[in-house]
Motif scaffolding. Structure first.
Motif, PDB file in Angstrom:
ATOM      1  N   THR A  92      30.254   7.821  30.070  1.00  0.00           N
ATOM      2  CA  THR A  92      29.962   9.238  30.144  1.00  0.00           C
ATOM      3  C   THR A  92      30.075   9.900  28.773  1.00  0.00           C
ATOM      4  O   THR A  92      29.305  10.809  28.450  1.00  0.00           O
ATOM      5  N   ALA A  93      30.992   9.428  27.951  1.00  0.00           N
ATOM      6  CA  ALA A  93      31.086   9.943  26.574  1.00  0.00           C
ATOM      7  C   ALA A  93      29.818   9.587  25.793  1.00  0.00           C
ATOM      8  O   ALA A  93      29.297  10.414  25.032  1.00  0.00           O
ATOM      9  N   LEU A  94      29.321   8.374  25.981  1.00  0.00           N
ATOM     10  CA  LEU A  94      28.067   7.977  25.317  1.00  0.00           C
ATOM     11  C   LEU A  94      26.889   8.797  25.839  1.00  0.00           C
ATOM     12  O   LEU A  94      26.006   9.198  25.069  1.00  0.00           O
ATOM     13  N   TYR A  95      26.859   9.039  27.146  1.00  0.00           N
ATOM     14  CA  TYR A  95      25.800   9.857  27.730  1.00  0.00           C
ATOM     15  C   TYR A  95      25.833  11.264  27.140  1.00  0.00           C
ATOM     16  O   TYR A  95      24.798  11.825  26.775  1.00  0.00           O
ATOM     17  N   ASN A  96      27.027  11.839  27.035  1.00  0.00           N
ATOM     18  CA  ASN A  96      27.197  13.161  26.443  1.00  0.00           C
ATOM     19  C   ASN A  96      26.635  13.191  25.029  1.00  0.00           C
ATOM     20  O   ASN A  96      25.881  14.093  24.666  1.00  0.00           O
ATOM     21  N   ALA A  97      26.989  12.202  24.223  1.00  0.00           N
ATOM     22  CA  ALA A  97      26.504  12.155  22.833  1.00  0.00           C
ATOM     23  C   ALA A  97      24.983  12.012  22.795  1.00  0.00           C
ATOM     24  O   ALA A  97      24.307  12.658  21.978  1.00  0.00           O
ATOM     25  N   TRP A  98      24.427  11.179  23.669  1.00  0.00           N
ATOM     26  CA  TRP A  98      22.974  10.977  23.713  1.00  0.00           C
ATOM     27  C   TRP A  98      22.274  12.287  24.078  1.00  0.00           C
ATOM     28  O   TRP A  98      21.305  12.692  23.419  1.00  0.00           O
ATOM     29  N   GLN A  99      22.760  12.957  25.106  1.00  0.00           N
ATOM     30  CA  GLN A  99      22.133  14.199  25.534  1.00  0.00           C
ATOM     31  C   GLN A  99      22.273  15.292  24.479  1.00  0.00           C
ATOM     32  O   GLN A  99      21.344  16.058  24.238  1.00  0.00           O
ATOM     33  N   THR A 107      36.981  14.219  34.837  1.00  0.00           N
ATOM     34  CA  THR A 107      35.765  14.469  35.612  1.00  0.00           C
ATOM     35  C   THR A 107      35.251  15.878  35.331  1.00  0.00           C
ATOM     36  O   THR A 107      34.053  16.084  35.114  1.00  0.00           O
ATOM     37  N   HIS A 108      36.158  16.844  35.302  1.00  0.00           N
ATOM     38  CA  HIS A 108      35.766  18.214  34.982  1.00  0.00           C
ATOM     39  C   HIS A 108      35.180  18.312  33.577  1.00  0.00           C
ATOM     40  O   HIS A 108      34.159  18.976  33.374  1.00  0.00           O
ATOM     41  N   PHE A 109      35.821  17.678  32.618  1.00  0.00           N
ATOM     42  CA  PHE A 109      35.374  17.695  31.219  1.00  0.00           C
ATOM     43  C   PHE A 109      33.906  17.279  31.112  1.00  0.00           C
ATOM     44  O   PHE A 109      33.084  17.991  30.528  1.00  0.00           O
ATOM     45  N   PHE A 110      33.574  16.158  31.712  1.00  0.00           N
ATOM     46  CA  PHE A 110      32.197  15.657  31.609  1.00  0.00           C
ATOM     47  C   PHE A 110      31.236  16.398  32.536  1.00  0.00           C
ATOM     48  O   PHE A 110      30.078  16.628  32.174  1.00  0.00           O
ATOM     49  N   ASN A 111      31.678  16.788  33.716  1.00  0.00           N
ATOM     50  CA  ASN A 111      30.807  17.525  34.629  1.00  0.00           C
ATOM     51  C   ASN A 111      30.426  18.885  34.051  1.00  0.00           C
ATOM     52  O   ASN A 111      29.275  19.316  34.162  1.00  0.00           O
ATOM     53  N   ARG A 112      31.377  19.558  33.416  1.00  0.00           N
ATOM     54  CA  ARG A 112      31.113  20.858  32.801  1.00  0.00           C
ATOM     55  C   ARG A 112      30.071  20.730  31.701  1.00  0.00           C
ATOM     56  O   ARG A 112      29.200  21.591  31.551  1.00  0.00           O
ATOM     57  N   GLN A 113      30.120  19.650  30.942  1.00  0.00           N
ATOM     58  CA  GLN A 113      29.121  19.423  29.898  1.00  0.00           C
ATOM     59  C   GLN A 113      27.723  19.363  30.511  1.00  0.00           C
ATOM     60  O   GLN A 113      26.785  19.985  29.999  1.00  0.00           O
ATOM     61  N   THR A 114      27.591  18.604  31.576  1.00  0.00           N
ATOM     62  CA  THR A 114      26.291  18.465  32.234  1.00  0.00           C
ATOM     63  C   THR A 114      25.807  19.808  32.766  1.00  0.00           C
ATOM     64  O   THR A 114      24.628  20.153  32.635  1.00  0.00           O
ATOM     65  N   HIS A 115      26.707  20.578  33.346  1.00  0.00           N
ATOM     66  CA  HIS A 115      26.354  21.904  33.872  1.00  0.00           C
ATOM     67  C   HIS A 115      25.766  22.792  32.769  1.00  0.00           C
ATOM     68  O   HIS A 115      24.684  23.362  32.931  1.00  0.00           O
ATOM     69  N   HIS A 116      26.467  22.895  31.650  1.00  0.00           N
ATOM     70  CA  HIS A 116      25.998  23.785  30.584  1.00  0.00           C
ATOM     71  C   HIS A 116      24.753  23.235  29.884  1.00  0.00           C
ATOM     72  O   HIS A 116      23.884  24.014  29.488  1.00  0.00           O
ATOM     73  N   ASP A 173      14.083  12.893  28.545  1.00  0.00           N
ATOM     74  CA  ASP A 173      14.753  12.518  29.792  1.00  0.00           C
ATOM     75  C   ASP A 173      16.245  12.791  29.737  1.00  0.00           C
ATOM     76  O   ASP A 173      16.874  12.672  28.687  1.00  0.00           O
ATOM     77  N   THR A 174      16.774  13.135  30.888  1.00  0.00           N
ATOM     78  CA  THR A 174      18.218  13.335  31.004  1.00  0.00           C
ATOM     79  C   THR A 174      18.832  12.339  31.980  1.00  0.00           C
ATOM     80  O   THR A 174      20.027  12.391  32.236  1.00  0.00           O
ATOM     81  N   ASP A 175      18.022  11.447  32.521  1.00  0.00           N
ATOM     82  CA  ASP A 175      18.504  10.514  33.536  1.00  0.00           C
ATOM     83  C   ASP A 175      19.368   9.420  32.916  1.00  0.00           C
ATOM     84  O   ASP A 175      18.956   8.736  31.967  1.00  0.00           O
ATOM     85  N   LEU A 176      20.559   9.261  33.462  1.00  0.00           N
ATOM     86  CA  LEU A 176      21.510   8.279  32.963  1.00  0.00           C
ATOM     87  C   LEU A 176      20.926   6.867  32.871  1.00  0.00           C
ATOM     88  O   LEU A 176      21.164   6.170  31.877  1.00  0.00           O
ATOM     89  N   PRO A 177      20.133   6.411  33.848  1.00  0.00           N
ATOM     90  CA  PRO A 177      19.599   5.051  33.730  1.00  0.00           C
ATOM     91  C   PRO A 177      18.661   4.857  32.538  1.00  0.00           C
ATOM     92  O   PRO A 177      18.392   3.724  32.142  1.00  0.00           O
ATOM     93  N   PHE A 178      18.182   5.956  31.931  1.00  0.00           N
ATOM     94  CA  PHE A 178      17.268   5.853  30.797  1.00  0.00           C
ATOM     95  C   PHE A 178      17.989   5.937  29.448  1.00  0.00           C
ATOM     96  O   PHE A 178      17.354   5.923  28.401  1.00  0.00           O
ATOM     97  N   MET A 179      19.319   6.038  29.493  1.00  0.00           N
ATOM     98  CA  MET A 179      20.087   6.107  28.252  1.00  0.00           C
ATOM     99  C   MET A 179      19.925   4.798  27.476  1.00  0.00           C
ATOM    100  O   MET A 179      20.045   3.722  28.056  1.00  0.00           O
TER     101      MET A 179
END
Length: 167
Positions: free
Chosen positions: A10-17, A131-140, A157-163
């Motif tokens: 999820t940290a990698l996903y956050n950085a990618w997004q 969970t809140h930390f990463f979920n809040r990132q996705t929300h904003h 794309d924002t889909d996790l499987p495409f990271m």
């Protein structure tokens, strides 16, 4: 509830997004980035600033890292003076989050931290706070994505499987 593998992914996903957000927001002219769009934090940059401030605040809690930025939610939309400053701080914060996740050895137990929103300390399971930390990132990021789309930008794309796989 969650695993170290989930936190790291999820940290990698956050950085990618956020890499995509940096590219898209930097491509806007200053007027488009700062134009009030009626969102809770006003503009694209205001929402980006809020997300960055909150990430830095949560990182200071969960990682015993650098001190959280001063101010509260009301001031969070004015964290950086412009898009270039935001982009540099965003990239550095994403690097810090990814490094923290890689070094994390345990996501069990409780964490006690001070909540400015509640005006008191809270103690919650670390897994819930992460969970809140990463979920809040996705929300904003979703709010920012909608404003970018309305501004005529087509985010990737924002889909996790495409990271992309980590290097």
């Amino acid at each position: 509830m969650i695993t170290l593998g989930w936190v790291r992914m999820t940290a990698l996903y956050n950085a990618w997004q956020n890499s995509g957000l940096r590219r898209d927001v930097q491509a806007l002219d200053a007027g488009e980035a700062t134009r009030d769009r009626g969102a809770f934090f006003g503009s694209i940059l205001g929402t980006c600033d809020h997300l960055l401030r909150a990430d830095k605040m949560w990182l200071s809690r969960i990682a015993d890292g650098p001190e959280a930025p001063p101010g509260g939610i009301a001031e969070s939309r004015n964290l950086t003076p412009d898009v270039a400053a935001w982009a540099a701080r965003r990239k550095a914060t994403d690097t810090a989050i990814t490094r923290w996740a890689e070094a994390l050895s345990d996501c069990d137990g409780d964490l006690t931290c001070s909540s400015g929103a509640l005006g008191r300390d809270i103690a919650r399971p670390m897994a819930v706070l992460l969970t809140h930390f990463f979920n809040r990132q996705t929300h904003h990021r979703g709010q920012i994505h909608a404003m970018l789309t309305a501004a005529g930008v087509e985010p990737e794309d924002t889909d996790l499987p495409f990271m992309p796989e980590p290097a």
